[in-house]
Motif scaffolding. Structure first.
Motif, PDB file in Angstrom:
ATOM      1  N   ARG A   1       4.177  -1.067   2.137  1.00  0.00           N
ATOM      2  CA  ARG A   1       2.846  -1.828   1.954  1.00  0.00           C
ATOM      3  C   ARG A   1       1.639  -1.059   2.576  1.00  0.00           C
ATOM      4  O   ARG A   1       0.571  -1.076   2.164  1.00  0.00           O
TER       5      ARG A   1
ATOM      6  N   LYS B   1       0.800   4.875   0.760  1.00  0.00           N
ATOM      7  CA  LYS B   1       0.765   5.030  -0.582  1.00  0.00           C
ATOM      8  C   LYS B   1       0.542   6.363  -1.008  1.00  0.00           C
ATOM      9  O   LYS B   1       0.806   6.685  -2.287  1.00  0.00           O
TER      10      LYS B   1
ATOM     11  N   TYR C   1       3.919   6.693 -10.333  1.00  0.00           N
ATOM     12  CA  TYR C   1       3.469   7.712  -9.454  1.00  0.00           C
ATOM     13  C   TYR C   1       2.745   8.569 -10.057  1.00  0.00           C
ATOM     14  O   TYR C   1       2.804   8.981 -11.490  1.00  0.00           O
TER      15      TYR C   1
ATOM     16  N   THR D   1       1.064  10.481  -5.207  1.00  0.00           N
ATOM     17  CA  THR D   1       0.363   9.132  -5.168  1.00  0.00           C
ATOM     18  C   THR D   1       1.057   8.058  -5.906  1.00  0.00           C
ATOM     19  O   THR D   1       1.408   8.043  -7.081  1.00  0.00           O
ATOM     20  N   ILE D   2       1.324   7.008  -5.003  1.00  0.00           N
ATOM     21  CA  ILE D   2       2.253   5.986  -5.743  1.00  0.00           C
ATOM     22  C   ILE D   2       1.422   4.774  -6.141  1.00  0.00           C
ATOM     23  O   ILE D   2       0.655   4.180  -5.386  1.00  0.00           O
ATOM     24  N   THR D   3       1.377   4.644  -7.513  1.00  0.00           N
ATOM     25  CA  THR D   3       0.370   3.656  -8.155  1.00  0.00           C
ATOM     26  C   THR D   3       1.083   2.340  -8.204  1.00  0.00           C
ATOM     27  O   THR D   3       0.241   1.464  -8.426  1.00  0.00           O
TER      28      THR D   3
ATOM     29  N   PRO E   1       3.866   0.474  -6.097  1.00  0.00           N
ATOM     30  CA  PRO E   1       4.952   0.411  -5.045  1.00  0.00           C
ATOM     31  C   PRO E   1       6.049  -0.324  -5.395  1.00  0.00           C
ATOM     32  O   PRO E   1       7.120   0.199  -4.986  1.00  0.00           O
TER      33      PRO E   1
END
Length: 286
Positions: A232, A235, A255, A268-270, A272
């Motif tokens: 959470r 990211k 991602y 970058t996790i777009t 999650p």
């Protein structure tokens, strides 16, 4: 009452004096004796009158103190109930003294030759008033005890309610902590970022010879190799090299991998929820 007694004795004195004036020059032992009795009776009645005045004055104080029994002050260290009980005790002592005074006066009147029925009736009336005061005090004490019982019962109920609330609060707290721990566990993930040598050293890669391609192997992973994160909060990851490659599976579109001007890369996790839906382990090779 004092006036009635005084008039009666003045009338007696007037009769005696008139009788004595009839023979002023001749000695009269009987008249002298009568004068002596009259003087004694007058002194005795004066004493009783003074005594009755004192009783009446005291009764006035008894009546006046009625309004002070329930009087309390916030300056006292005692509770309101204890202050009232102190007032009642002082009042009872006053009534006791009044009983004793009336009994003494009644005794004097009954032993007196100049018995006054009206005065005795007055004493009976005063005694009745004191008895009524005694009864009122008993009722007041009983009412105080009853109120104290009600207050104690209320306090006990409040304490029981507080205990239940405290127990419920503890239960809710334990449930919240358990839920929070469960939620944290559900949002835990682990990652490892390294080059080929680092991955092998960590036991995550096997093979890699001229004729055998290296492959991911997580069977012999050592403790402490992975870094734990909260999905959470985390990211993005910085990768110290170009051509970064995800060795673990991740859904397409969840991602982005971008190259930076300094030769590093950024993962970058777009999405999650989607990204970590297959596995909560992330292994990146650069």
């Amino acid at each position: 009452m004092k006036k009635i007694i005084s008039v009666a004795f003045l009338f007696t004195i007037a009769i005696v004096i008139s009788s004595c004036d009839g023979n002023k020059t001749t000695p009269n032992p009987e008249a002298d004796s009568l004068r002596s009795v009259i003087t004694s009776n007058i002194a005795e009645m004066d004493e009783m009158n003074l005594f009755l005045d004192a009783v009446n004055a005291s009764m006035d104080s008894v009546v006046n103190i009625d309004g002070t029994i329930l009087r309390t002050t916030g300056e006292s260290p005692k509770s309101k109930k204890d202050q009232i009980l102190d007032n009642i005790e002082a009042y009872k002592q006053i009534l006791k003294r009044q009983h004793e005074r009336l009994a003494a006066l009644e005794s004097k009147l009954k032993n007196s030759d100049a018995l006054s029925q009206k005065m005795l009736k007055t004493i009976e009336s005063l005694k009745k008033q004191i008895e009524e005061k005694d009864q009122a005090i008993e009722e007041l004490v009983a009412e105080l005890d009853k109120r104290n019982f009600d207050i104690q019962t209320l306090k006990a109920n409040v304490e029981t309610l507080n205990t239940h609330v405290a127990e419920l609060s503890e239960t809710n707290k334990a449930q919240e902590e358990a839920l929070e721990a469960q939620t944290d566990a559900m949002n835990e993930a682990y990652y490892f970022i390294g080059n080929k040598s680092q991955l092998k050293e960590a036991g995550l890669l096997t093979g890699g010879s001229l004729f055998k391609k290296s492959k991911l192997d997580m069977k012999s992973v050592r403790d402490g190799v992975f870094t734990k994160i909260d999905i959470r909060k985390t990211k993005a990851f910085t990768i110290p090299g170009k051509n970064a490659q995800l060795l673990t599976q991740a859904p397409v579109g969840s991602y982005e991998l971008t190259a930076n001007a300094d030769g590093s890369s950024t993962l970058t996790i777009t999405d999650p929820a989607k990204f970590w839906s297959i596995s909560n382990y992330l292994i990146v090779r650069y």
